[in-house]
Design an enzyme around this catalytic site. Structure first.
Site, short mmCIF file in Angstrom:
data_model
loop_
_atom_site.label_atom_id
_atom_site.label_comp_id
_atom_site.label_asym_id
_atom_site.label_seq_id
_atom_site.Cartn_x
_atom_site.Cartn_y
_atom_site.Cartn_z
N ASP A 61 0.84 -1.21 0.00
CA ASP A 61 0.00 0.00 0.00
C ASP A 61 0.87 1.26 0.00
O ASP A 61 2.09 1.22 -0.28
CB ASP A 61 -0.97 -0.04 1.20
CG ASP A 61 -2.28 0.69 0.93
OD1 ASP A 61 -2.27 1.93 0.97
OD2 ASP A 61 -3.31 0.02 0.69
N ARG A 72 -6.40 16.33 3.02
CA ARG A 72 -5.29 15.38 3.23
C ARG A 72 -3.99 15.89 2.59
O ARG A 72 -3.27 15.15 1.95
CB ARG A 72 -5.63 14.01 2.68
CG ARG A 72 -5.03 12.88 3.52
CD ARG A 72 -5.11 11.53 2.85
NE ARG A 72 -4.66 10.47 3.74
CZ ARG A 72 -4.15 9.34 3.34
NH1 ARG A 72 -4.01 9.07 2.06
NH2 ARG A 72 -3.76 8.43 4.20
N ASP A 108 -6.13 4.56 -5.86
CA ASP A 108 -6.81 5.33 -4.83
C ASP A 108 -7.11 6.75 -5.31
O ASP A 108 -6.56 7.23 -6.32
CB ASP A 108 -5.93 5.38 -3.57
CG ASP A 108 -6.76 5.31 -2.30
OD1 ASP A 108 -7.90 5.80 -2.32
OD2 ASP A 108 -6.26 4.78 -1.29
N SER A 148 -11.36 4.99 -2.90
CA SER A 148 -11.37 6.43 -2.82
C SER A 148 -11.64 6.76 -1.35
O SER A 148 -12.78 7.01 -0.96
CB SER A 148 -12.45 7.01 -3.75
OG SER A 148 -12.44 8.41 -3.68
N GLY A 175 -11.80 4.58 0.78
CA GLY A 175 -12.90 3.63 0.91
C GLY A 175 -13.80 3.77 -0.30
O GLY A 175 -13.33 3.72 -1.44
N ASP A 195 -19.39 3.44 -8.54
CA ASP A 195 -20.48 3.63 -9.47
C ASP A 195 -20.29 2.65 -10.61
O ASP A 195 -19.28 1.96 -10.69
CB ASP A 195 -20.50 5.08 -9.97
CG ASP A 195 -19.15 5.49 -10.49
OD1 ASP A 195 -18.79 5.02 -11.58
OD2 ASP A 195 -18.43 6.26 -9.81
N ASP A 204 -13.21 2.24 4.34
CA ASP A 204 -12.06 2.11 5.25
C ASP A 204 -12.52 1.52 6.58
O ASP A 204 -11.69 1.16 7.42
CB ASP A 204 -11.41 3.48 5.49
CG ASP A 204 -10.46 3.86 4.37
OD1 ASP A 204 -10.13 2.99 3.54
OD2 ASP A 204 -10.05 5.04 4.30
N GLU A 251 -6.45 -19.01 15.90
CA GLU A 251 -7.07 -18.06 14.96
C GLU A 251 -6.47 -18.20 13.57
O GLU A 251 -7.16 -18.13 12.56
CB GLU A 251 -6.91 -16.63 15.49
CG GLU A 251 -7.78 -16.36 16.71
CD GLU A 251 -7.51 -14.99 17.33
OE1 GLU A 251 -8.43 -14.44 17.95
OE2 GLU A 251 -6.37 -14.48 17.22
C1 GLA Z 1 -6.99 5.53 1.75
C2 GLA Z 1 -7.44 4.10 1.57
C3 GLA Z 1 -6.69 3.18 2.50
C4 GLA Z 1 -5.21 3.34 2.26
C5 GLA Z 1 -4.80 4.80 2.41
C6 GLA Z 1 -3.36 5.02 2.03
O1 GLA Z 1 -7.42 6.04 2.97
O2 GLA Z 1 -8.82 3.99 1.74
O3 GLA Z 1 -7.09 1.84 2.30
O4 GLA Z 1 -4.86 2.85 0.99
O5 GLA Z 1 -5.58 5.64 1.60
O6 GLA Z 1 -2.98 6.33 2.18
#
Ligand code: GLA
Length: 657
Positions: free
Chosen positions: A366, A443, A479, A527, A529, A534, A548, A609
């Site tokens: 990520d 952000r 994203d 985006s 989350g 769409d 998220d 688990e």
């Molecule tokens: C967004 C995404 C997260 C992650 C962050 C990284 O908030 O929804 O899953 O990828 O960006 O900055």
């Protein structure tokens, strides 16, 4: 024949397996809506009411006939300036400054197959799967033409609508509002079901009566947004999951939108969907045209689950494309919640080892692998690998991950730029920012101006460079963590009214190029989350990061709302360490209702688990054909009590989960 026209009554009838849609070019030339609902025979112009109505005007062509008023009659595409004072679908500003368009029926065409739209996404269909109706209306004064498009997918119970506005006159005009579909109902009491939310709590389901007011929901954030979704349902008062009438309207578009619903003075209901009229003014020189994005309509009298299934089929068969519509989708583990920005190459390799032990196919690295990005303050735009952090090149890291028997995916956010970046220093005019004002951020970042073709090339290059240098990259998480702020395009200069439109079209250009060059690379759309979920997106992306928020209890609500309009295959759901008060079984069960994945450091789990998760992955893999490709039945709503239950059944009904 799915589409017929009666020359005598000038009635158009659109027929699908279980529905009928009817309209009439009446004696005055206005296109009136007659009926949409359960399949029926005959012509429904007898439903129209004519009466002398106070304070509802009459068009000039009606002469002294005070029983003919567009303010009362059901219309197919209501326009401002015609005497209909309800919500309108169209507003054209003419060269003389007047705001009026009086669309009169001229002609029509019926053809096999489904129409396509230039520069915009649309529902695809083979020649034998659909028919197209194009109705041409014209304003007699300005010669502005409306080409109303209807695509009928008979077997799927789907009718699509779009409109092309063509300036066939000599003077320039400006389109100030252009919705894509209007539905007028002469009778009935309806509820509007909408999906509202916020960051980390998307797609809450809300059901409100359509009453004597105009309800407006939409987005002016540049993307379809967390707050509302461009998908709504108009339901009869007694409609529930298993029975009753309901109409769906879904917008095939990823930018700003508007839904308007109202009950008028005569208790008639009007609902419209399309582009918002805010921050929108699209100039059309003589000969130019503007295409409004598509709306997908569907109706059933068998309840909400059935309506969802109709949409799920339509998406899977007519929107999604590429290998991964049907091919096996990888189960993945994402590094975000396991490590956030704080990782090295070794962390990713460690995750790969753990993934292998669990039977997971892929690790996704990520945010934080590029530029100088160790938090969210800088480096968006500088898409070169931070080799110091990763302990070597990206190619080397991918080799190490692959050596563990696990595929490698990567996170990107290519439409954005941090002011603290080399890209911004080099190209400040590539960002959407207001001139002569202090910039405000979301952000710490800005949105790149995709109306600018040079910026489109750059964004395409982000993906292209990664894949050219590292063909082993098997997956992208794409994203988009900011709405459009400081709304001004340095590229469009004095044509700011078209910014939101050209920006979204620019994104589509990029995505089209990516898909054409890399048709087999699956991509997840995120985006923050679920702010850009769409139907258009599903043409290019295999799935959404729905939220998220991965608290399994709250996810039940989020997934319930999503499932109303999106198939489980399009919804990624990950087991995480949110809400540890719930068992690992509960967390995996909730995520297994969609496309299962993981987003946690597996070291957080104890031995039992871990074994549980291992079995859950194996079980889900065994059952996923039915979960992802079967028909979904929503059995018990989390909104009704302390339980939630879904069933998935294979199309032949031999298997169910
Ligand atoms: C967004 C995404 C997260 C992650 C962050 C990284 O908030 O929804 O899953 O990828 O960006 O900055």
């Amino acid at each position: 024949m799915a589409i017929t026209f009666n020359e005598t009554t000038r009635i158009f009838t659109l027929t699908t397996a279980h529905t009928t849609y009817q309209m009439q070019a009446d004696a005055q030339g206005y296109l009136l809506h007659l009926y949409y609902g359960a399949r029926t025979a005959g012509e429904m112009d007898y439903l129209l009411n004519y009466g002398d109505r106070g304070f509802s005007g009459n068009p000039n062509s009606a002469g002294s006939d005070r029983t003919y008023s567009l303010d009362a009659l059901p219309q197919e595409y209501p326009s401002l300036g015609t005497g209909d004072f309800r919500n309108y679908a169209l507003n054209i500003e003419n060269a003389d400054g007047s705001q009026c368009c009086n669309p009169i029926y001229i002609t029509h065409e019926i053809a096999a197959g489904k129409y396509t739209l230039k520069g915009l996404p649309f529902v695809r269909a083979e020649e034998n799967e659909a028919e197209t109706l194009k109705i041409i209306l014209e304003d007699p004064v300005t010669k502005v033409e409306l080409h109303l498009l209807y695509g009928v997918l008979e077997k799927e119970d789907i009718i699509t609508r779009s409109v092309i506005i063509k300036n066939a006159g000599k003077a320039p005009v400006t389109v100030k509002k252009a919705q894509s579909a209007c539905l007028d109902f002469l009778h009935g009491d309806y509820d509007l079901i909408k999906f509202y939310g916020r960051h980390a709590m998307e797609r809450n389901m809300e059901r409100m009566p359509v009453s004597h007011e105009s309800t407006r929901i939409g987005s002016r954030r540049g993307t379809s947004s967390h707050q509302y979704n461009p998908g709504v349902i108009l339901a009869g008062k007694n409609t529930n999951e298993d029975s009753g009438s309901c109409y769906g309207m879904l917008f095939v578009y990823s930018g700003n939108f508007l839904v308007e619903a109202e009950k008028d003075q005569y208790d008639q209901t009007r609902i419209q969907m399309g582009l918002t009229d805010e921050l929108f003014a699209y100039p059309l020189e003589a000969g130019a045209e503007f295409t409004a994005p598509e709306v997908i309509l569907s109706y059933t009298n068998k309840g909400l689950s059935r309506l969802s299934q109709q949409y799920h089929h339509c998406i899977m068969n007519h929107i999604c494309q590429g290998k991964y519509v049907h091919a096996n989708r990888p189960v993945l583990i994402n590094s975000w919640e396991a490590a956030y920005f704080d990782f090295t190459g070794d962390t990713i390799v460690e995750l790969a080892k753990e993934a292998k032990a669990l039977g997971i196919d892929m690790v996704v690295m990520d945010d934080g692998w590029f530029g100088k990005r160790n938090d969210d303050n800088s480096s968006l735009g500088d898409w070169y690998v931070n080799e110091e952090k990763l302990g070597g090149t990206l190619t080397k890291l991918i080799e190490r991950v692959n050596a563990e028997g696990v595929k490698f995916g990567i996170w990107i956010e290519p439409e954005m730029v941090n002011p603290k970046s080399e890209l911004f220093e080099k190209h400040p005019d590539w960002a959407i920012t207001l001139p002569n004002r202090k910039t405000y951020y979301y952000r710490n970042q800005l949105v790149l101006d995709l109306s600018n073709p040079k910026v489109q090339d750059f964004v395409f290059g982000v993906v292209d460079n990664i894949l050219t240098e590292n063909p082993e990259v098997a997956y992208f998480k794409w994203d988009c963590n900011s709405p459009i702020t400081n709304v001004y395009s340095p590229y469009l200069k004095n044509k700011q009214g078209q910014l939101y439109i050209d920006h979204v079209r620019g994104i589509y250009n990029v995505l089209k190029r990516v898909k054409e060059k890399y048709p087999n690379t699956p991509m997840m759309l995120c985006s923050g989350g679920g702010a850009r979920c769409d139907y258009e997106a599903l043409k290019y992306f295999t799935e959404f990061w729905c939220s998220d928020n991965t608290d399994p209890i709250e996810r039940l609500f989020i997934q319930w709302g999503f499932s109303q309009i999106f198939p489980s295959k399009a919804m990624s759901a990950h087991v995480t360490s949110w809400n540890k008060k719930t068992s690992v079984k509960f967390r995996t069960d909730v995520a297994s209702m969609c496309k299962l994945g993981f987003d946690l450091g597996l070291k957080e789990l104890n031995a039992d688990e871990l074994t549980y998760c291992q079995n859950a992955v194996a079980n889900w893999t065994r059952l996923k054909k039915v979960i992802l490709d079967g028909d979904q039945y929503r059995l018990v709503s989390p909104y009704d009590g302390n339980h939630m239950s879904l069933m998935y059944a294979s199309p032949d009904k031999n298997k169910a989960v």
